[in-house]
Design an enzyme around this catalytic site. Sequence first.
Site, short mmCIF file in Angstrom:
data_model
loop_
_atom_site.label_atom_id
_atom_site.label_comp_id
_atom_site.label_asym_id
_atom_site.label_seq_id
_atom_site.Cartn_x
_atom_site.Cartn_y
_atom_site.Cartn_z
N TRP A 332 0.83 -1.20 0.00
CA TRP A 332 0.00 0.00 0.00
C TRP A 332 0.86 1.25 0.00
CZ3 TRP A 332 -0.26 4.03 3.49
CH2 TRP A 332 -1.35 4.90 3.36
N HIS A 333 2.02 1.18 0.65
CA HIS A 333 2.88 2.35 0.76
C HIS A 333 3.56 2.73 -0.54
CE1 HIS A 333 2.46 1.88 5.14
NE2 HIS A 333 2.94 3.10 5.23
N GLY A 334 3.79 1.79 -1.42
CA GLY A 334 4.50 2.15 -2.64
C GLY A 334 4.50 1.05 -3.66
#
Length: 482
Positions: A332-334
């Site tokens: 989700w972060h990257g």
Amino acid sequence: MLFNSLNFVLLVTFTFGLYYIPLLRRTQVVLLLLASLMFYGFGQPYLLTLLVGSVLINAFASRATYTCDSLKRARTWAVTGISLNLLLLGFFKYAGMLTLTVLRGEPGEQSVGHLLLMIPLPIGISFFTFQGMSLVVDAFRARDVAELRKGLSGPPMRHLLHTGFFICFFPQLVAGPIVKAHEFMPQIKPKFIKDIDWNRCFSLLVMGYFLKMVVADNLKDHTFWIALPYFEARGSIDLIVMLFGFSMQILADFWGYSLIAMGVAGLFGYYLPKNFDHPYIARSFSEFWRRWHISLSTWLREYLYYPLGGNRKGRSRTYLNLFIVMFLGGLWHGAAWSYAVWGTVHGIALATERALRSKVNLGDNLIIRAIQMLFVFLIVTLAWLLFKLPNFTDAVNYIYCMCTRWDYPYDSTQMYYITFFSAPVVLLHLRYLLIHSAWWQNTSVTQPRLAGPVLAPACYGLLLLLLLINSGTPGAFIYFQF
């Protein structure tokens, strides 16, 4: 539009000036929605198409889910709404990563793969997609919140307006805190200027801007050298200090953003949940995730971990669920596999910690607590390296250089600046430990009453002075890229 820009100040000032005019009270939601669209579309108006599309999908799917006359059809609509959200997120955020993974290299300029790599990453898509999914899931669960049920079953245009406002509300649109529908939508009602908690909003805004503009923006000029190829010319001490500085920077940057978002939302009468609670004093990884990015960790727990079974289906399934949640939380972060590795590190740490909890008793004294805090902080800080060096090979090389170059000279000036601008974050954590210590609770009952009226204004006055004279060069918030 950055929070630390003149354009943002003008937008908030102009919107606030109109918002509390009695004759315009019925249009408050419309006014904030228009301001939010202006905020998001500033500089890149074409991205509004995606945002509006997300609003339409979630408004229609949530209403259809709630008003269905059978559980089977409601589940179908809910799955459809969630799937469309995931397709939007997957296409715009992960198409390029998957293309490089499948093709194992850069595609030709005339190929479909090249076009997929050219897809822009819409700012904040991870945040507003999660909020949209929370609305669909809450509609399916038919939560016992009268205002939410009223909105879902009321006039379609009003539900569309409220959905648009919920997803687009500009203080938290692009980097959170992630708010859930059953927490936010009941707040949608007429607001009055007399109800503003001015002290709370002022303190949130001052501390938020201080952490961003004085701490994070100054640290970024010294942690810049972590990037390849600059770190290859540095010694172990420099590399350790810079990584420590980046750990302080990423917390100050995101914590500052969240505080500003909470303060601005408070000016318009809306409450946003706390997103950070001094995470670097955590004595375990589970405690760290109760203190770091709280809105994301609670979202993952409520909408992913519990539906997977949580810890109710045996020990092995619990470990698997922890791994899945943190692996997906990392992605989700990257859009890079290094973020998945980052999530995997935390997933393994959480699972290992749970496995050892009932078998190892380390006691509870000051030295043990300090060692636990230091251990968690070191692992968390090492893992942050993957945010600065998304190429996994570069991160491994950095750690190798950090461990083998003790004979290199170090930059004392850089060490001084990183230590100086990291000090406020360290002091905030020490202050928290002090006021929550048994000694403070038992011996200083009267001190908070004396400290509040005297020290608090002086402290905030000092922070304002430092904002004016010692702000760093403006930079985008780190979490904007997610």
